[in-house]
Write a protein that holds these residues in place. Structure first.
Motif, PDB file in Angstrom:
ATOM      1  N   ALA A   7       3.650   1.118   6.665  1.00  0.00           N
ATOM      2  CA  ALA A   7       2.332   0.948   6.046  1.00  0.00           C
ATOM      3  C   ALA A   7       2.141   1.875   4.853  1.00  0.00           C
ATOM      4  O   ALA A   7       1.417   1.531   3.905  1.00  0.00           O
ATOM      5  CB  ALA A   7       1.243   1.197   7.088  1.00  0.00           C
ATOM      6  N   ALA A   8       2.770   3.022   4.882  1.00  0.00           N
ATOM      7  CA  ALA A   8       2.596   3.981   3.786  1.00  0.00           C
ATOM      8  C   ALA A   8       3.155   3.447   2.469  1.00  0.00           C
ATOM      9  O   ALA A   8       2.555   3.618   1.405  1.00  0.00           O
ATOM     10  CB  ALA A   8       3.273   5.308   4.142  1.00  0.00           C
ATOM     11  N   SER A   9       4.294   2.781   2.543  1.00  0.00           N
ATOM     12  CA  SER A   9       4.926   2.245   1.324  1.00  0.00           C
ATOM     13  C   SER A   9       4.607   0.774   1.104  1.00  0.00           C
ATOM     14  O   SER A   9       5.023   0.187   0.108  1.00  0.00           O
ATOM     15  CB  SER A   9       6.438   2.429   1.407  1.00  0.00           C
ATOM     16  N   HIS A  10       3.877   0.185   2.056  1.00  0.00           N
ATOM     17  CA  HIS A  10       3.516  -1.237   1.978  1.00  0.00           C
ATOM     18  C   HIS A  10       4.759  -2.124   1.834  1.00  0.00           C
ATOM     19  O   HIS A  10       4.797  -3.056   1.025  1.00  0.00           O
ATOM     20  CB  HIS A  10       2.557  -1.500   0.811  1.00  0.00           C
ATOM     21  N   GLY A  11       5.754  -1.832   2.641  1.00  0.00           N
ATOM     22  CA  GLY A  11       6.965  -2.632   2.567  1.00  0.00           C
ATOM     23  C   GLY A  11       7.876  -2.380   3.753  1.00  0.00           C
ATOM     24  O   GLY A  11       7.549  -1.626   4.680  1.00  0.00           O
ATOM     25  N   PHE A  12       9.033  -3.023   3.732  1.00  0.00           N
ATOM     26  CA  PHE A  12      10.028  -2.883   4.785  1.00  0.00           C
ATOM     27  C   PHE A  12      11.168  -2.009   4.267  1.00  0.00           C
ATOM     28  O   PHE A  12      11.897  -2.413   3.361  1.00  0.00           O
ATOM     29  CB  PHE A  12      10.563  -4.262   5.193  1.00  0.00           C
ATOM     30  N   GLY A  65       2.464  -8.193   0.670  1.00  0.00           N
ATOM     31  CA  GLY A  65       2.639  -9.311  -0.250  1.00  0.00           C
ATOM     32  C   GLY A  65       1.311  -9.903  -0.700  1.00  0.00           C
ATOM     33  O   GLY A  65       0.269  -9.237  -0.631  1.00  0.00           O
ATOM     34  N   LYS A  66       1.344 -11.167  -1.109  1.00  0.00           N
ATOM     35  CA  LYS A  66       0.134 -11.808  -1.610  1.00  0.00           C
ATOM     36  C   LYS A  66      -0.187 -13.123  -0.902  1.00  0.00           C
ATOM     37  O   LYS A  66      -1.229 -13.721  -1.162  1.00  0.00           O
ATOM     38  CB  LYS A  66       0.272 -12.072  -3.110  1.00  0.00           C
ATOM     39  N   ALA A  67       0.698 -13.580  -0.047  1.00  0.00           N
ATOM     40  CA  ALA A  67       0.523 -14.880   0.595  1.00  0.00           C
ATOM     41  C   ALA A  67      -0.345 -14.782   1.844  1.00  0.00           C
ATOM     42  O   ALA A  67      -0.405 -13.742   2.503  1.00  0.00           O
ATOM     43  CB  ALA A  67       1.885 -15.477   0.956  1.00  0.00           C
ATOM     44  N   VAL A  68      -1.012 -15.875   2.166  1.00  0.00           N
ATOM     45  CA  VAL A  68      -1.866 -15.962   3.350  1.00  0.00           C
ATOM     46  C   VAL A  68      -1.071 -16.611   4.478  1.00  0.00           C
ATOM     47  O   VAL A  68      -0.448 -17.661   4.286  1.00  0.00           O
ATOM     48  CB  VAL A  68      -3.133 -16.788   3.059  1.00  0.00           C
TER      49      VAL A  68
END
Length: 246
Positions: free
Chosen positions: A63-68, A141-144
């Motif tokens: 969550a801190a880097s908003h990525g994997f 990301g940006k997708a729902v």
């Protein structure tokens, strides 16, 4: 020494004779399709509930880097995403060539089944509106996102992420079941279990990278086995004129 119609299986001298195609009983197919129907209900519940998917994917999301963190891990990409896949593809190609040279219909059919499952999943992926975890809002990301069989929302993103494509290379190994079932049923069931395990391992590697939810891989295995069952049944029924095996 193995003859032209035999393939040595191990250093212990165990030899499996590769006979022509054979037919499987109606009872066998009924059991398999009933099992697939039950699994479809379970997988649908898992896909719509999303609890297991979110739990497993969330473990690898930072969550801190908003990525994997493992999305671009070179070792994971090399071993799981490339090497294992290339080995399975090469094995299927070698089996096909060997079968054509030795004129062994069963081996040729099994080699073709390796690719047909991947083709089925590829077609489904190409028409899917489900996006991969790394494309979703909740994972940077940006997708729902939306549940399986739910209404496709606006902004569903690039899609093309359901079922899991990469895992199909591992699940393709399940086709070896048909190669050995008549002469060595125990070995055939081991090959089926091995294909399932390999597909799940390869699929989970993609979960770790944020490329798929776990349920995507379960559905990939479901479609691969369904495709292999149906195609083997069609080919064997069409080409073999003999009593069905038990």
């Amino acid at each position: 020494m193995a003859t032209q119609d035999n393939i040595p299986l191990s250093d212990k001298g165990l030899v499996i004779k590769i006979n022509p195609l054979y037919r499987l009983s109606v009872r066998f197919y009924l059991y398999q399709f009933a099992s697939l129907a039950m699994l479809a209900v379970i997988f649908t519940w898992l896909s719509r509930n999303e609890g297991l998917d979110r739990l497993l994917t969330g473990y690898w999301y930072d969550a801190a880097s908003h990525g994997f963190p493992l999305q671009k891990n070179h070792l994971l990409d090399l071993l799981n995403h490339r090497l294992l896949k290339d080995i399975v593809i090469a094995g299927g190609a070698i089996a096909l060539i060997y079968g054509l040279i030795r004129r062994q219909p069963r081996l040729i059919t099994v080699a073709v089944l390796f690719g047909l499952g991947a083709l089925t999943v590829g077609i489904l992926k190409a028409t899917s509106h489900h996006s991969c975890p790394w494309d979703l809002l909740e994972y940077g990301g940006k997708a729902v996102s939306y549940p399986l069989f739910g209404q496709v929302p606006a902004g569903s993103g690039p899609g093309r992420c359901f079922p899991g494509g990469h895992a199909t290379s591992g699940f393709a190994v399940m086709a070896l079941f048909f190669l050995f079932y008549r002469e060595r049923p125990a070995l055939a069931w081991c090959c089926l279990a091995g294909g399932i395990a390999l597909g799940l391992i390869m699929g989970y590697g993609q979960v770790m990278r944020g490329a798929h939810f776990f349920s995507h891989n379960l559905w990939a295995g479901w479609w691969v086995w369904l495709t292999q069952l149906v195609m083997y049944g069609i080919v064997s029924t069409w080409t073999v004129k003999e009593p069905k095996s038990l």
